[in-house]
Design a protein around this motif. Structure first.
Motif, mmCIF file in Angstrom:
data_model
loop_
_atom_site.group_PDB
_atom_site.id
_atom_site.type_symbol
_atom_site.label_atom_id
_atom_site.label_comp_id
_atom_site.label_asym_id
_atom_site.label_seq_id
_atom_site.Cartn_x
_atom_site.Cartn_y
_atom_site.Cartn_z
ATOM 1 N N THR A 132 0.858 -1.188 0.000
ATOM 2 C CA THR A 132 0.000 0.000 0.000
ATOM 3 C C THR A 132 0.890 1.232 0.000
ATOM 4 O O THR A 132 1.727 1.402 0.890
ATOM 5 C CB THR A 132 -0.921 0.020 1.231
ATOM 6 O OG1 THR A 132 -1.738 -1.152 1.228
ATOM 7 C CG2 THR A 132 -1.812 1.248 1.224
ATOM 8 N N ARG A 134 0.989 5.543 -0.525
ATOM 9 C CA ARG A 134 0.250 6.798 -0.609
ATOM 10 C C ARG A 134 1.247 7.955 -0.663
ATOM 11 O O ARG A 134 2.152 8.040 0.173
ATOM 12 C CB ARG A 134 -0.684 6.977 0.591
ATOM 13 C CG ARG A 134 -1.520 8.267 0.542
ATOM 14 C CD ARG A 134 -2.431 8.384 1.754
ATOM 15 N NE ARG A 134 -3.187 9.627 1.760
ATOM 16 C CZ ARG A 134 -4.384 9.795 1.192
ATOM 17 N NH1 ARG A 134 -4.947 8.778 0.569
ATOM 18 N NH2 ARG A 134 -5.000 10.955 1.242
ATOM 19 N N ASP A 158 -1.846 -1.271 -3.924
ATOM 20 C CA ASP A 158 -2.801 -0.165 -3.910
ATOM 21 C C ASP A 158 -2.012 1.138 -3.815
ATOM 22 O O ASP A 158 -1.315 1.373 -2.834
ATOM 23 C CB ASP A 158 -3.739 -0.317 -2.710
ATOM 24 C CG ASP A 158 -4.873 0.698 -2.715
ATOM 25 O OD1 ASP A 158 -4.811 1.659 -3.499
ATOM 26 O OD2 ASP A 158 -5.815 0.530 -1.924
ATOM 27 N N THR A 160 -2.193 5.408 -4.098
ATOM 28 C CA THR A 160 -3.011 6.621 -4.109
ATOM 29 C C THR A 160 -2.092 7.829 -4.160
ATOM 30 O O THR A 160 -1.184 7.956 -3.335
ATOM 31 C CB THR A 160 -3.907 6.701 -2.856
ATOM 32 O OG1 THR A 160 -4.742 5.549 -2.793
ATOM 33 C CG2 THR A 160 -4.771 7.953 -2.891
ATOM 34 N N VAL A 162 -2.139 12.036 -4.170
ATOM 35 C CA VAL A 162 -2.942 13.219 -3.884
ATOM 36 C C VAL A 162 -2.032 14.448 -3.932
ATOM 37 O O VAL A 162 -0.987 14.484 -3.276
ATOM 38 C CB VAL A 162 -3.614 13.124 -2.493
ATOM 39 C CG1 VAL A 162 -4.456 14.361 -2.222
ATOM 40 C CG2 VAL A 162 -4.462 11.861 -2.395
ATOM 41 N N THR A 191 -4.525 -1.439 -7.995
ATOM 42 C CA THR A 191 -5.455 -0.310 -7.944
ATOM 43 C C THR A 191 -4.647 0.975 -7.888
ATOM 44 O O THR A 191 -3.781 1.128 -7.019
ATOM 45 C CB THR A 191 -6.369 -0.401 -6.714
ATOM 46 O OG1 THR A 191 -7.114 -1.623 -6.765
ATOM 47 C CG2 THR A 191 -7.335 0.773 -6.671
ATOM 48 N N THR A 193 -5.044 5.251 -7.970
ATOM 49 C CA THR A 193 -5.955 6.387 -7.845
ATOM 50 C C THR A 193 -5.166 7.687 -7.850
ATOM 51 O O THR A 193 -4.217 7.841 -7.072
ATOM 52 C CB THR A 193 -6.768 6.288 -6.540
ATOM 53 O OG1 THR A 193 -7.486 5.052 -6.524
ATOM 54 C CG2 THR A 193 -7.762 7.437 -6.438
ATOM 55 N N ARG A 195 -5.685 11.883 -7.516
ATOM 56 C CA ARG A 195 -6.557 13.009 -7.180
ATOM 57 C C ARG A 195 -5.717 14.290 -7.136
ATOM 58 O O ARG A 195 -4.698 14.335 -6.458
ATOM 59 C CB ARG A 195 -7.252 12.801 -5.829
ATOM 60 C CG ARG A 195 -8.187 11.602 -5.780
ATOM 61 C CD ARG A 195 -9.025 11.590 -4.509
ATOM 62 N NE ARG A 195 -9.914 10.446 -4.475
ATOM 63 C CZ ARG A 195 -9.640 9.315 -3.811
ATOM 64 N NH1 ARG A 195 -8.524 9.214 -3.127
ATOM 65 N NH2 ARG A 195 -10.498 8.306 -3.824
#
Length: 376
Positions: A132, A134, A158, A160, A162, A191, A193, A195
């Protein structure tokens, strides 16, 4: 009394282990390596604070030919910087290595950190993730992979992003490994993502100049621009899985073959909402979008794109055994140009285009080619 004491001791919960918190002095690479090791072994994880406006320079990889600057993340680790940089520092004998790696079950959070200069013969020259990952207010820039994911490769994990920038990374194909995903690559079980994130100036030798997606991709309120798939498809995004793009801009991307902005392969699912695809170019088909799967565009603008062959705005391609479906709802396809046919939309025989309250206007040499009901 003994029984009473025993009951009291049994009733007292074990004290939870506190997370490690450590600050690392500017440039102290050895202390940073130790801090990551300690955070990995602490059951509660750890937070590592980097010095403000400081570069941590790595001239060698961690351990014996590990190929990584820092120990692989196996626990719960946060690295917090303030305009802080992790950089592979190049000297005459510098080996190839990436900066960071997250193993399956590990969690890494980066805040205010730049990851740059990584170079590897494998995937993910900046960061390779299987757990994971981020990133917040961070940057992954100037990394080069001899495989997929010049900046970040996600292998079943995963990721992410931002308020983050993925800039000027490169995926090359020096051997049999595909040079896909100049900025980012996402495997079939991964996955990814984005943003409020920018993906710009990345290059792939083959497919997915900005992003190569085989899994699940979500892009929201983001900018993907000036990326290049040199000898392949999908200047901004090459989609083999499921991709959803909302409130975003895909501008001035380039593909040597198909899909200047997005290439959606047979079996792929693409949904674009309230976004703009403008000034993208494809050497072959689909200046804005090349679709061979299922694609839906809603309240979207496809403008001023160009193709060296068919479908200046959109090429809807029917491949052998495929089921190509393109739906446009309240979407505008305008001022695109194709060197051959279908300035706005080219629909190949067997493929299906459905227009719902959409405008196909001012395209050259004609608005549509093939069967596109409702297009004049």
């Amino acid at each position: 009394m003994a029984a009473s004491v025993g009951m009291c001791m049994a009733a007292s919960p074990a004290m939870a282990q506190a997370p490690n918190k450590v600050s690392v002095a500017c440039g102290d690479v050895a202390a940073l390596i130790t801090a990551v090791e300690q955070a990995n072994t602490n059951a509660a994880g750890g937070t590592i604070n980097l010095a403000k406006d400081c570069a941590y320079r790595f001239v060698d990889d961690f351990g014996d030919d590990s190929g990584i600057a820092l120990p692989p993340v196996t626990g719960n680790v946060a690295i917090v910087g303030h305009n802080s940089t992790l950089i592979r520092s190049v000297t005459g004998g510098s080996p190839l290595f990436r900066l960071l790696s997250v193993e399956e079950g590990g969690t890494l959070t980066l805040k205010g950190v730049t990851v740059t200069g990584g170079r590897t013969d494998g995937n993910g020259a900046g960061i390779a993730n299987a757990g994971t990952l981020r990133l917040e207010d961070s940057q992954v820039a100037g990394n080069q992979a001899g495989g997929t994911g010049g900046g970040i490769s996600n292998e079943g994990g995963d990721v992410t992003l931002v308020d983050t920038e993925i800039l000027t990374n490169v995926a090359t194909s020096p051997t049999d490994d595909p040079g896909d995903g100049g900025g980012l690559s996402n495997s079939a079980t991964g996955t990814l993502t984005l943003r409020k994130t920018t993906v710009a100036g990345n290059t792939a030798d083959e497919n997915g100049g900005g992003i190569q997606n085989e899994g699940t991709l979500t892009v929201e309120h983001s900018l993907i621009t000036n990326n290049e798939a040199r000898d392949g498809n999908g200047g901004a995004i090459n989609n083999l899985g499921t991709a959803k793009i909302k409130h975003s801009k895909l501008i001035e991307n380039w593909a040597g073959l198909n899909g200047g902005a997005v290439n959606n392969v047979a079996g792929g699912t693409l949904e674009i909402q309230q976004s703009t695809l403008a000034a993208n170019r494809a050497g072959n088909d689909g200046g804005g979008v090349n679709n061979a799967g299922t694609a839906t565009l809603k309240k979207t603008k496809v403008e001023a794109n160009s193709a060296g062959h068919d479908g200046g705005g959109i090429n809807n391609a029917e491949e052998a055994g495929g089921d190509t479906q393109l739906t446009l709802e309240r979407t505008t396809v305008a001022e695109n140009r194709a060197a051959n046919v279908g300035g706005g939309i080219n629909n190949q025989a067997g493929a299906v285009v459905t227009l719902k309250e959409s405008k196909i206007i001012k395209n050259l040499p004609a608005n549509c080619a093939g069967t596109v009901a409702g297009c004049s």
